[in-house]
Structure formats: structure tokens, C-alpha cells
Design a protein around this motif. Structure first.
Motif, PDB file in Angstrom:
ATOM      1  N   PHE A 207      47.965  34.252  39.714  1.00 11.93           N
ATOM      2  CA  PHE A 207      48.329  35.288  40.678  1.00 11.93           C
ATOM      3  C   PHE A 207      49.706  35.015  41.279  1.00 11.93           C
ATOM      4  O   PHE A 207      50.463  35.940  41.594  1.00 11.93           O
ATOM      5  CB  PHE A 207      47.276  35.343  41.782  1.00 11.93           C
ATOM      6  N   GLU A 208      50.050  33.755  41.424  1.00 15.47           N
ATOM      7  CA  GLU A 208      51.328  33.361  42.015  1.00 15.47           C
ATOM      8  C   GLU A 208      52.501  33.586  41.066  1.00 15.47           C
ATOM      9  O   GLU A 208      53.646  33.673  41.512  1.00 15.47           O
ATOM     10  CB  GLU A 208      51.285  31.875  42.405  1.00 15.47           C
ATOM     11  N   GLN A 209      52.243  33.684  39.773  1.00 11.93           N
ATOM     12  CA  GLN A 209      53.313  33.776  38.780  1.00 11.93           C
ATOM     13  C   GLN A 209      53.651  35.236  38.520  1.00 11.93           C
ATOM     14  O   GLN A 209      52.875  35.976  37.914  1.00 11.93           O
ATOM     15  CB  GLN A 209      52.886  33.089  37.488  1.00 11.93           C
ATOM     16  N   GLU A 210      54.813  35.661  38.934  1.00 18.01           N
ATOM     17  CA  GLU A 210      55.177  37.076  38.898  1.00 18.01           C
ATOM     18  C   GLU A 210      55.072  37.668  37.497  1.00 18.01           C
ATOM     19  O   GLU A 210      54.515  38.764  37.325  1.00 18.01           O
ATOM     20  CB  GLU A 210      56.595  37.272  39.430  1.00 18.01           C
ATOM     21  N   GLU A 211      55.601  36.998  36.488  1.00 17.66           N
ATOM     22  CA  GLU A 211      55.595  37.581  35.147  1.00 17.66           C
ATOM     23  C   GLU A 211      54.192  37.643  34.555  1.00 17.66           C
ATOM     24  O   GLU A 211      53.860  38.584  33.825  1.00 17.66           O
ATOM     25  CB  GLU A 211      56.547  36.813  34.231  1.00 17.66           C
ATOM     26  N   VAL A 212      53.373  36.637  34.846  1.00 17.52           N
ATOM     27  CA  VAL A 212      51.990  36.665  34.378  1.00 17.52           C
ATOM     28  C   VAL A 212      51.259  37.854  34.997  1.00 17.52           C
ATOM     29  O   VAL A 212      50.544  38.603  34.305  1.00 17.52           O
ATOM     30  CB  VAL A 212      51.263  35.345  34.708  1.00 17.52           C
ATOM     31  N   TRP A 213      51.445  38.020  36.296  1.00 18.36           N
ATOM     32  CA  TRP A 213      50.817  39.144  36.985  1.00 18.36           C
ATOM     33  C   TRP A 213      51.336  40.478  36.446  1.00 18.36           C
ATOM     34  O   TRP A 213      50.562  41.386  36.138  1.00 18.36           O
ATOM     35  CB  TRP A 213      51.068  39.040  38.488  1.00 18.36           C
ATOM     36  N   ARG A 214      52.636  40.596  36.304  1.00 17.91           N
ATOM     37  CA  ARG A 214      53.222  41.846  35.838  1.00 17.91           C
ATOM     38  C   ARG A 214      52.701  42.223  34.445  1.00 17.91           C
ATOM     39  O   ARG A 214      52.342  43.375  34.185  1.00 17.91           O
ATOM     40  CB  ARG A 214      54.749  41.744  35.811  1.00 17.91           C
ATOM     41  N   GLN A 215      52.643  41.261  33.548  1.00 14.66           N
ATOM     42  CA  GLN A 215      52.176  41.540  32.189  1.00 14.66           C
ATOM     43  C   GLN A 215      50.726  42.010  32.188  1.00 14.66           C
ATOM     44  O   GLN A 215      50.364  42.940  31.463  1.00 14.66           O
ATOM     45  CB  GLN A 215      52.333  40.295  31.323  1.00 14.66           C
ATOM     46  N   VAL A 217      49.065  43.453  34.712  1.00 13.81           N
ATOM     47  CA  VAL A 217      48.991  44.769  35.346  1.00 13.81           C
ATOM     48  C   VAL A 217      49.482  45.852  34.393  1.00 13.81           C
ATOM     49  O   VAL A 217      48.849  46.911  34.248  1.00 13.81           O
ATOM     50  CB  VAL A 217      49.801  44.770  36.657  1.00 13.81           C
ATOM     51  N   GLU A 218      50.594  45.611  33.747  1.00 21.78           N
ATOM     52  CA  GLU A 218      51.143  46.620  32.840  1.00 21.78           C
ATOM     53  C   GLU A 218      50.235  46.845  31.638  1.00 21.78           C
ATOM     54  O   GLU A 218      50.112  47.974  31.146  1.00 21.78           O
ATOM     55  CB  GLU A 218      52.555  46.224  32.422  1.00 21.78           C
ATOM     56  N   ALA A 219      49.589  45.779  31.164  1.00 20.38           N
ATOM     57  CA  ALA A 219      48.639  45.938  30.058  1.00 20.38           C
ATOM     58  C   ALA A 219      47.465  46.812  30.477  1.00 20.38           C
ATOM     59  O   ALA A 219      47.028  47.700  29.731  1.00 20.38           O
ATOM     60  CB  ALA A 219      48.150  44.571  29.590  1.00 20.38           C
ATOM     61  N   LEU A 220      46.934  46.577  31.687  1.00 14.99           N
ATOM     62  CA  LEU A 220      45.832  47.395  32.186  1.00 14.99           C
ATOM     63  C   LEU A 220      46.275  48.841  32.369  1.00 14.99           C
ATOM     64  O   LEU A 220      45.581  49.777  31.940  1.00 14.99           O
ATOM     65  CB  LEU A 220      45.321  46.832  33.516  1.00 14.99           C
ATOM     66  N   ALA A 221      47.434  49.037  32.989  1.00 20.36           N
ATOM     67  CA  ALA A 221      47.919  50.395  33.232  1.00 20.36           C
ATOM     68  C   ALA A 221      48.129  51.149  31.927  1.00 20.36           C
ATOM     69  O   ALA A 221      47.934  52.371  31.873  1.00 20.36           O
ATOM     70  CB  ALA A 221      49.225  50.347  34.028  1.00 20.36           C
ATOM     71  N   GLY A 222      48.490  50.419  30.884  1.00 15.34           N
ATOM     72  CA  GLY A 222      48.730  51.067  29.609  1.00 15.34           C
ATOM     73  C   GLY A 222      47.486  51.562  28.906  1.00 15.34           C
ATOM     74  O   GLY A 222      47.590  52.382  27.977  1.00 15.34           O
ATOM     75  N   GLN A 223      46.320  51.088  29.331  1.00 13.78           N
ATOM     76  CA  GLN A 223      45.088  51.471  28.637  1.00 13.78           C
ATOM     77  C   GLN A 223      44.201  52.417  29.438  1.00 13.78           C
ATOM     78  O   GLN A 223      43.141  52.823  28.959  1.00 13.78           O
ATOM     79  CB  GLN A 223      44.292  50.223  28.244  1.00 13.78           C
ATOM     80  N   VAL A 224      44.610  52.764  30.666  1.00  9.63           N
ATOM     81  CA  VAL A 224      43.805  53.651  31.504  1.00  9.63           C
ATOM     82  C   VAL A 224      44.626  54.854  31.944  1.00  9.63           C
ATOM     83  O   VAL A 224      45.851  54.865  31.844  1.00  9.63           O
ATOM     84  CB  VAL A 224      43.248  52.913  32.746  1.00  9.63           C
ATOM     85  N   ASP A 225      43.926  55.855  32.463  1.00  6.34           N
ATOM     86  CA  ASP A 225      44.590  57.062  32.966  1.00  6.34           C
ATOM     87  C   ASP A 225      44.890  56.982  34.457  1.00  6.34           C
ATOM     88  O   ASP A 225      45.817  57.651  34.933  1.00  6.34           O
ATOM     89  CB  ASP A 225      43.698  58.282  32.711  1.00  6.34           C
ATOM     90  N   ALA A 226      44.102  56.219  35.192  1.00  6.07           N
ATOM     91  CA  ALA A 226      44.255  56.157  36.645  1.00  6.07           C
ATOM     92  C   ALA A 226      43.766  54.807  37.145  1.00  6.07           C
ATOM     93  O   ALA A 226      42.849  54.215  36.574  1.00  6.07           O
ATOM     94  CB  ALA A 226      43.463  57.278  37.319  1.00  6.07           C
ATOM     95  N   LEU A 227      44.392  54.334  38.214  1.00  4.05           N
ATOM     96  CA  LEU A 227      44.065  53.027  38.784  1.00  4.05           C
ATOM     97  C   LEU A 227      43.637  53.157  40.246  1.00  4.05           C
ATOM     98  O   LEU A 227      44.131  54.009  40.984  1.00  4.05           O
ATOM     99  CB  LEU A 227      45.271  52.094  38.729  1.00  4.05           C
ATOM    100  N   TYR A 228      42.754  52.265  40.621  1.00  3.86           N
ATOM    101  CA  TYR A 228      42.375  52.025  42.015  1.00  3.86           C
ATOM    102  C   TYR A 228      42.733  50.580  42.336  1.00  3.86           C
ATOM    103  O   TYR A 228      42.327  49.661  41.625  1.00  3.86           O
ATOM    104  CB  TYR A 228      40.881  52.280  42.201  1.00  3.86           C
TER     105      TYR A 228
END
Length: 306
Positions: A207-215, A217-228
Motif C-alpha cells: 500500500f505504501e508503494q505508489e507504483e505497486v498501488w497504481r498498477q 488500481v489501474e488493472a482493476l479499473a480496466g476490467q470493470v465498468d464502475a468503481l466504489y
């Protein structure tokens, strides 16, 4: 996702009341009561600081009022109220901010989103919390607090009637569409429940590592239509939330959590954000510091909501 039409802010005047459920002779039995907050709340403070203007959107406020739902016991009436408020906001094309409440309402938030967006939409969840909150009632001997089950409820692992009939979430969220972090307070059974559901978990270090977190999050966002995005106050270090129910060890700096919130918001997929557990109604300096921390995280979300 198209540009948001506005912002719906959902405010709740009720405090945490240790609602619980247990299985008796094959039936789920609930215990719940109403507890009104006595001291000034985070939502009041957010309004006074004009934080909602940071979204740059027309803003409406929906007030959760149990008197409108008192034909049901509190755990049912208020949960239905949250689901309806989220549905109303999303149906208007608004992003929805839950400015009060507790994580037991998370399945209702997703229920409201699902009802508004339609069954063909694939929903995802980013869960920022010190706890997995994924215990399974049917495996428990005795009562469980409702704050300990929401992830398991929305993932379809427990309490299906509660999920469908009260939260309004007809279809569970696929565990592969859940990103959970940091969940540093977890026993073996909760860990196994995460594995069984297929939830992706990032630990506190990740969670502390920005690039790990970003990757992630972006992977999840890429596979769904909407996020909560569900944020529990205990993702923070305890000194940042001295008004929390009880101190939860370790946690993260305010700046780290705010950064990670922005990364989620910048995906352009977020329809709902909850800032839960900032109101345990202790009063005084403890509450003041809780409100200040909540304000910082809400600000990070609103400034980055695209």
C-alpha cells in the motif's frame, strides 16, 4: 464513464450501535437499535469548510432519516435508506459521497449502484481498511457484529437474503473485482475467506508503494465498468484518529492515504466514495482530530474526481 452531472452527499446522524446477527434454528436473527450522535459530526464540519465545492459540481444533500423507514428495524431501515440514496444519486448521473456511517453499509452502497447502473454493468470495489470485515455468519457460533461481515456479504459468501432484500444487491461482486488493502488486522479464517473469494489483497508495505498501488488500481479499473471506493478511518495511523472506537495499531500517514485515494479517483470509473468510521461521538479533541483527518481524505477524493 461519462462526466458526472453533479455530486450527491449522503449524511447520516446516527452513531455506531454494535448491530449484530446470529443463526438460530436455521434463521438469521438481528439485533439493532438507534443511537443518535450527540457531538458535532464530521459531515457538519465538512460543510462548514466548504469542502464539497472542490468537486466543481452542482451539489445536493440527502439526509438519512430513520423516521422515514421506521416500519423496519434499524439495521434494515437504515441500510435500505443508504441503498436508496445511492441509487437516487447515481440515476441522476451524480457521483455519491457517503459523508457518514460505518462499513456495514458498504453492501448497500454497491446495491444502490447496481440498481442505478443496471445488471449488465460490472462493478468493482477498492477497500481501504485495517480489517477485512469478511467473517461468515453461517460458520460462526454465536452473534457477529454487522461491521465484521460486509465484504463477505457483497462477495456472496454470507447472508444472501440480507444482501438481496435489504442491501438491494441482487448479484454478488466477483472477488476478482475487489482490491483490498491493507487489512493488517486479520486472522487465518478471514485470510482464507479472502482466498476463497478470489480477492486481491495488497499488504501494508505494498500500500505504501505508489507504483505497486497504481498498477493494481489501474488493472482493476480496466476490467470493470464502475468503481466504489470504501475508506475506513482506521487505514490511518491511530494518532490521526484518536476518536476511533479503539486504537488500531500501525496504519499509514495521511499523505500516503490521500495519494492512494487520488490514484483511484483518477481512473474515471468511481461512482461512489464512502468515508466511514470518523464519528464515534467521543467529543472534544479526539473528535476534532478525527474530523480534520476525514476532511483531508474527502478533499483528496473530491479534488481528483474525474
Amino acid at each position: 464513464m461519462k462526466r458526472l452531472a453533479g455530486l450527491t452527499v449522503v449524511e447520516c446522524p446516527y452513531c455506531y450501535a454494535q448491530w449484530a446477527a446470529e443463526i438460530r434454528q436455521g434463521e438469521t436473527v438481528f439485533r439493532s437499535s438507534i443511537r443518535q450522535c450527540v457531538h458535532p459530526q464530521a459531515a457538519d464540519f465538512y460543510r462548514s469548510q466548504k469542502v464539497y465545492q472542490k468537486a466543481g459540481l452542482p451539489t445536493e444533500f440527502l439526509w438519512i432519516n430513520y423516521s422515514d423507514w421506521n416500519q423496519y428495524p434499524p439495521h434494515e431501515g437504515l441500510t435500505r435508506a443508504f441503498a436508496q440514496a445511492v441509487r437516487q444519486g447515481v440515476e441522476k448521473g451524480n457521483g455519491v459521497l457517503l459523508a457518514g456511517g460505518y462499513c456495514n453499509y458498504a453492501p448497500a452502497v454497491l446495491g444502490g449502484m447496481a440498481q442505478a447502473l443496471g445488471p449488465e454493468k460490472r462493478l468493482g470495489l477498492v477497500w481501504m481498511d485495517a480489517h477485512a470485515d469478511n467473517r461468515i455468519l453461517e460458520k460462526q457460533n454465536g452473534p457477529l457484529r454487522l461491521v465484521s461481515v460486509p465484504m463477505a456479504v457483497l462477495a456472496g459468501q454470507t447472508m444472501p437474503e440480507f444482501r438481496r432484500q435489504i442491501c438491494g444487491l441482487e448479484r454478488p461482486i466477483d472477488g476478482r473485482d475487489i482490491l483490498a488493502s491493507d487489512i493488517r488486522i486479520m486472522d487465518e479464517s478471514c485470510a482464507q475467506n479472502l482466498i476463497d473469494a478470489g480477492v486481491r489483497r495488497l499488504d501494508a508495505s505494498q500500500f505504501e508503494q505508489e507504483e505497486v498501488w497504481r498498477q493494481a488500481v489501474e488493472a482493476l479499473a480496466g476490467q470493470v465498468d464502475a468503481l466504489y471506493l470504501s475508506i475506513d478511518a482506521d487505514i490511518l495511523k491511530p494518532e490521526r484518529i484518536p476518536g476511533y472506537e479503539k486504537a488500531v495499531p500501525y496504519g499509514h500517514d495521511l499523505e500516503t492515504v490521500a495519494r492512494n485515494i487520488r490514484i483511484v479517483m483518477e481512473t474515471g470509473k468511481v461512482w461512489a466514495v464512502s468515508a466511514f468510521c470518523f464519528d464515534f461521538d467521543k467529543g472534544g479533541e479526539a473528535d476534532r482530530q478525527n474530523r480534520q483527518s476525514g476532511l483531508a481524505l474527502v478533499s483528496a477524493a473530491l479534488e481528483s474526481w474525474v
